[in-house]
Scaffold this motif. Sequence first.
Motif, PDB file in Angstrom:
ATOM      1  N   UNK A  32       0.930  -1.144   0.026  1.00  0.00           N
ATOM      2  CA  UNK A  32       0.075   0.099  -0.178  1.00  0.00           C
ATOM      3  C   UNK A  32       0.787   1.189  -0.071  1.00  0.00           C
ATOM      4  N   UNK A  33       0.378   2.230  -0.891  1.00  0.00           N
ATOM      5  CA  UNK A  33       1.398   3.422  -0.914  1.00  0.00           C
ATOM      6  C   UNK A  33       0.336   4.679  -1.466  1.00  0.00           C
ATOM      7  N   UNK A  34       0.859   5.710  -1.451  1.00  0.00           N
ATOM      8  CA  UNK A  34      -0.067   6.632  -2.330  1.00  0.00           C
ATOM      9  C   UNK A  34       0.803   7.315  -3.243  1.00  0.00           C
ATOM     10  N   UNK A  35       1.330   6.683  -4.392  1.00  0.00           N
ATOM     11  CA  UNK A  35       2.033   7.070  -5.456  1.00  0.00           C
ATOM     12  C   UNK A  35       1.113   7.832  -6.562  1.00  0.00           C
ATOM     13  N   UNK A  36       1.485   9.085  -6.412  1.00  0.00           N
ATOM     14  CA  UNK A  36       0.992  10.160  -7.635  1.00  0.00           C
ATOM     15  C   UNK A  36       1.566   9.844  -8.728  1.00  0.00           C
ATOM     16  N   UNK A  37       1.176  10.523  -9.640  1.00  0.00           N
ATOM     17  CA  UNK A  37       2.017  10.319 -11.028  1.00  0.00           C
ATOM     18  C   UNK A  37       3.506  10.584 -11.002  1.00  0.00           C
ATOM     19  N   UNK A  38       3.874  11.787 -10.169  1.00  0.00           N
ATOM     20  CA  UNK A  38       5.223  11.936 -10.233  1.00  0.00           C
ATOM     21  C   UNK A  38       5.880  11.067  -9.243  1.00  0.00           C
ATOM     22  N   UNK A  39       5.170  11.021  -8.314  1.00  0.00           N
ATOM     23  CA  UNK A  39       5.728  10.254  -7.067  1.00  0.00           C
ATOM     24  C   UNK A  39       6.093   8.643  -7.623  1.00  0.00           C
ATOM     25  N   UNK A  40       5.274   8.197  -8.459  1.00  0.00           N
ATOM     26  CA  UNK A  40       5.650   6.881  -8.897  1.00  0.00           C
ATOM     27  C   UNK A  40       6.770   6.728  -9.715  1.00  0.00           C
ATOM     28  N   UNK A  41       7.352   7.890 -10.332  1.00  0.00           N
ATOM     29  CA  UNK A  41       8.548   7.489 -10.949  1.00  0.00           C
ATOM     30  C   UNK A  41       9.789   7.797 -10.164  1.00  0.00           C
ATOM     31  N   UNK A  42       9.509   8.909  -8.891  1.00  0.00           N
ATOM     32  CA  UNK A  42      10.884   9.188  -8.289  1.00  0.00           C
ATOM     33  C   UNK A  42      11.118   8.487  -7.122  1.00  0.00           C
ATOM     34  N   UNK A  43      10.070   8.242  -6.207  1.00  0.00           N
ATOM     35  CA  UNK A  43      10.178   7.629  -4.735  1.00  0.00           C
ATOM     36  C   UNK A  43      10.609   6.171  -4.761  1.00  0.00           C
ATOM     37  N   UNK A 418       6.171   0.565  -7.890  1.00  0.00           N
ATOM     38  CA  UNK A 418       5.123  -0.613  -8.093  1.00  0.00           C
ATOM     39  C   UNK A 418       4.327  -0.401  -9.265  1.00  0.00           C
ATOM     40  N   UNK A 419       3.756   0.914  -9.321  1.00  0.00           N
ATOM     41  CA  UNK A 419       2.851   1.382 -10.337  1.00  0.00           C
ATOM     42  C   UNK A 419       3.494   2.602 -10.878  1.00  0.00           C
ATOM     43  N   UNK A 420       3.342   2.461 -12.130  1.00  0.00           N
ATOM     44  CA  UNK A 420       4.079   3.768 -13.067  1.00  0.00           C
ATOM     45  C   UNK A 420       2.971   4.369 -13.917  1.00  0.00           C
ATOM     46  N   UNK A 421       2.865   5.509 -14.161  1.00  0.00           N
ATOM     47  CA  UNK A 421       1.867   6.475 -14.930  1.00  0.00           C
ATOM     48  C   UNK A 421       1.711   5.628 -16.340  1.00  0.00           C
ATOM     49  N   UNK A 548      -0.207 -14.230 -20.211  1.00  0.00           N
ATOM     50  CA  UNK A 548      -1.249 -13.178 -19.781  1.00  0.00           C
ATOM     51  C   UNK A 548      -0.508 -12.746 -18.544  1.00  0.00           C
ATOM     52  N   UNK A 549       0.067 -11.500 -18.837  1.00  0.00           N
ATOM     53  CA  UNK A 549       0.971 -10.641 -17.850  1.00  0.00           C
ATOM     54  C   UNK A 549       0.049  -9.399 -17.079  1.00  0.00           C
ATOM     55  N   UNK A 550       0.284  -9.259 -15.813  1.00  0.00           N
ATOM     56  CA  UNK A 550      -0.370  -8.174 -15.235  1.00  0.00           C
ATOM     57  C   UNK A 550       0.623  -7.294 -14.238  1.00  0.00           C
ATOM     58  N   UNK A 551       0.257  -6.214 -14.019  1.00  0.00           N
ATOM     59  CA  UNK A 551       0.981  -5.214 -13.304  1.00  0.00           C
ATOM     60  C   UNK A 551       0.391  -3.878 -12.991  1.00  0.00           C
ATOM     61  N   UNK A 552       0.559  -3.146 -12.002  1.00  0.00           N
ATOM     62  CA  UNK A 552      -0.249  -2.018 -11.693  1.00  0.00           C
ATOM     63  C   UNK A 552       0.193  -0.821 -12.494  1.00  0.00           C
ATOM     64  N   UNK A 553      -0.875   0.082 -12.777  1.00  0.00           N
ATOM     65  CA  UNK A 553      -0.396   1.404 -13.346  1.00  0.00           C
ATOM     66  C   UNK A 553      -1.257   2.331 -12.627  1.00  0.00           C
ATOM     67  N   UNK A 554      -0.970   3.725 -12.930  1.00  0.00           N
ATOM     68  CA  UNK A 554      -1.683   4.781 -12.142  1.00  0.00           C
ATOM     69  C   UNK A 554      -2.617   5.676 -13.217  1.00  0.00           C
TER      70      UNK A 554
END
Length: 636
Positions: A32-43, A418-421, A548-554
Motif C-alpha cells: 500500500x502506498x500513495x504514489x501520485x503520477x510524479x511520485x510513482x517515478x521518483x520515490x 510498483x505503479x507507473x503512470x 497473460x501478464x499483469x502489473x499495476x499502473x496509475x
Amino acid sequence: MQSGLWQVPLLEEESPVYKEVAVGGWCTVSRFSSCGVQAAWAQEPVGSTPEGEILGFASMFSGRTSRKSISHPEHEDTMAEGEEYRNPTEVQMSQLVLPCHTNHRGELSIGQLLKWIDTTACLSAERHAGCPCVTASMDDIYFDHTISVGQVVNIKAKVNRAFNSSMEVGIQVVSEDLCSEKQWSVCKALATFVAHRELSKVKLKQVIPVTEEEKTEHGVAAERRRMRLVYADTIKDLLAHCAIQDDPDKDFSNMVPAEKTRVESVELVLPPHANHQGNTFGGQIMAWMENVATIAASRLCNAHPTLKAIEMFHFRGPSQVGDRLVLNAIVNNAFKHSMEVGVCVEAYRQEAETQRRHINSAFMTFVVLDKDDQPQKLPWIRPQPGEGERRYREASARRKIRLDRKYLVSCKQSEMALSVPWDPSNQVYLSYYNVSSLKTLMAKDNWVLSVEFGEVRLYTLEEEFLSFHLEMVVHVDAAQVFTLLSDLRRRPEWDKHYRSVELVQQVDEDDAIYHVVSPALSGNTKPQDFVILASRRKPCDNGDPYVIALRSVTLPTHGETPEYQRGETLCSGFCLWREGDQLTKVSYYNQATPGFLNYVTTNVAGLSTAFYNTFKACESFLLDNRNDLAPSLQTL
C-alpha cells in the motif's frame, strides 16, 4: 554486417528483471502506498524488507527439490569433458585500440567501434544460419564508457533467437586496461540480421536455449521484435495525443539556425568497404553516418561533442560496390545539455540517375563535456519552417520516449515503483516490460518444489523477493484457456479474491486496463482496489506459451479513494503451454512483498490449502466454459 535487403524494424535493449506482487489471496500480494503520477517515478518503494526477515525466511525451504534446467544432448558433443558450456553461436573479438582508431581526445572513435560490433554480430549470425547474412537493423545503443588508446575492446555476440529468415543477435562490449587489469562495460546492443541465399529461400533452424540467461533472452526476443514493428506508430501517437512543450528557460532571442548545422558528404563504395558478395558493410555505413553527425553537432556548439546514444535504425535497402552514398546530417533539436542529430543516407549508381535510393536513417544524441566530464549547456536551435519544425517536434517526442524507457531499463528491483503512470508515450514500453518481466521470472532455473497437492504443484524461488509458481494440467485446449483467463472480468467467477472487475480502457487487441476490487485481507477493515494493466500474447512459434501478464499502473481517472486501500502488483500472470490435444499446462507466477509473506508461507508450509482451492476452482471454471468459445477461437 551489410546493408539490409529487407526492412526489418528493430527496437530496445534487454529487459530488466522485475519484482512483483499479486492481486488478492493466492493471486494477491500487495503493497500500500500513495504514489501520485510524479511520485510513482521518483520515490523508492515503501516497506523495504529487513535483512533478518529474508534470511530467516530463506531457511524454510532448504533441502527441497529444485527444478533443474533440462540438458540438451545436441550440445553435448560440442563440449569436452570438464569444459564449461559455451553457446554454439557465440563469437568473440578482441581489438587493441591504436592511434589510428581514435579521435582528437585519444579515445576510440564510435564509428570504428560500430564497425567492429557489426562484424562480430554478423559472424555470429552466419555461424547459426550457415549462409551469408545482412544487417537489417540495430536497436538503441547507449555508450556508458569511453575507450582510450592502448586499451583492449572485447566484443561478444550470440544469437538470442531465430525467426523464419531473421534472427536477433545480442552484443556486449567491454573495455580492458591491460596494465591495471580493470574492465568496464561500454555498451550493449541488439541487432537483427537476415539470412540470404541467392537461389533458395532460407528457413532458419531454431535456437535452443540452455542456460537461464539464454532462456530469458530467447523468450523476451519475441516481445522485442513486436515492439520494433510498432515503433514508428508510437512516435505518431505521441505527437497526435501529447502537446510537446519547449523548455521554459529557452532564450528565443539567442538561437542558432538549424541550417547552419547542415552537413552533406558523399562516399564512393569501394571493394574494401564491402563483403565477398559486393554488399556494403552495415558497420561501414554506420561509421560514415557517425562522422557527418559529429560534424553537424560541432557546428552547433563550436566544440568537440561526444556521442552518447544512437536511436534504433534499420536498413531500408541494399548498397553495393560502385554506389555513391550521399549522407545528410542536421541538428533536429537542442535541449539544455544534449542535442539530437538526424542523419539520412541515400544511394545512386550514376550521376545521370534522377532518383536516389533511401538506404538508412538514424538519430544520434550528443553532449559536450567539460574538463570534469560534466555536460555543458548548449545553444538553442531555431528550426526551419515546415520540415524543420516537424523534425524539431519529433526529436522532442523521441527524447521523452528515451527518458521513459531508460528509466524502466535502468531501475533495479529495489528502486522500481510498483505503479507507473500510463500515458500514450510509455504504453508500448509498459506493455513490453509487463510481458518480458513475467517471461524473465518464468525462465529462472532455481525454482524449488515446495508443496504438491494432488495434481497442483507449488514452487518457490528465493532471491531478493520470494516468488511462487503454481502449476497444473487441465483437459482444455490452450487457446480456450487463454481466452477465458485473459478476460479479467470473468475472474470473480472462480477467484474469491476478485470481488468485482471493471474494464477501464481497451488499449488495443492485446492490452487492457482494469479496476479490480478485492475483499479486505485479515487485519484490514477496508477492501483493496487495484488498477491493473493486462497484456496478453499468443505464441510466436511452436513451443512458445500463451502469456497473460499483469502489473499495476496509475491513471488520473482512477486515483486512490477513502473507500478502498490501494494495492499494487508488479509481476504476475499466467503462462499456458499446449501439452497435447485438449491438454494444457497452466502455470501462474507471482512475486510477494514482505508484508504478505505470512500468507504465502502458510500455504508453502502446508498449513493452508487456499492456493490449492483457488487453482482447482480455476480448473472447474475452465472445464465448465470450454464449449462456449468456438466462434471466438477462430482468431487464435
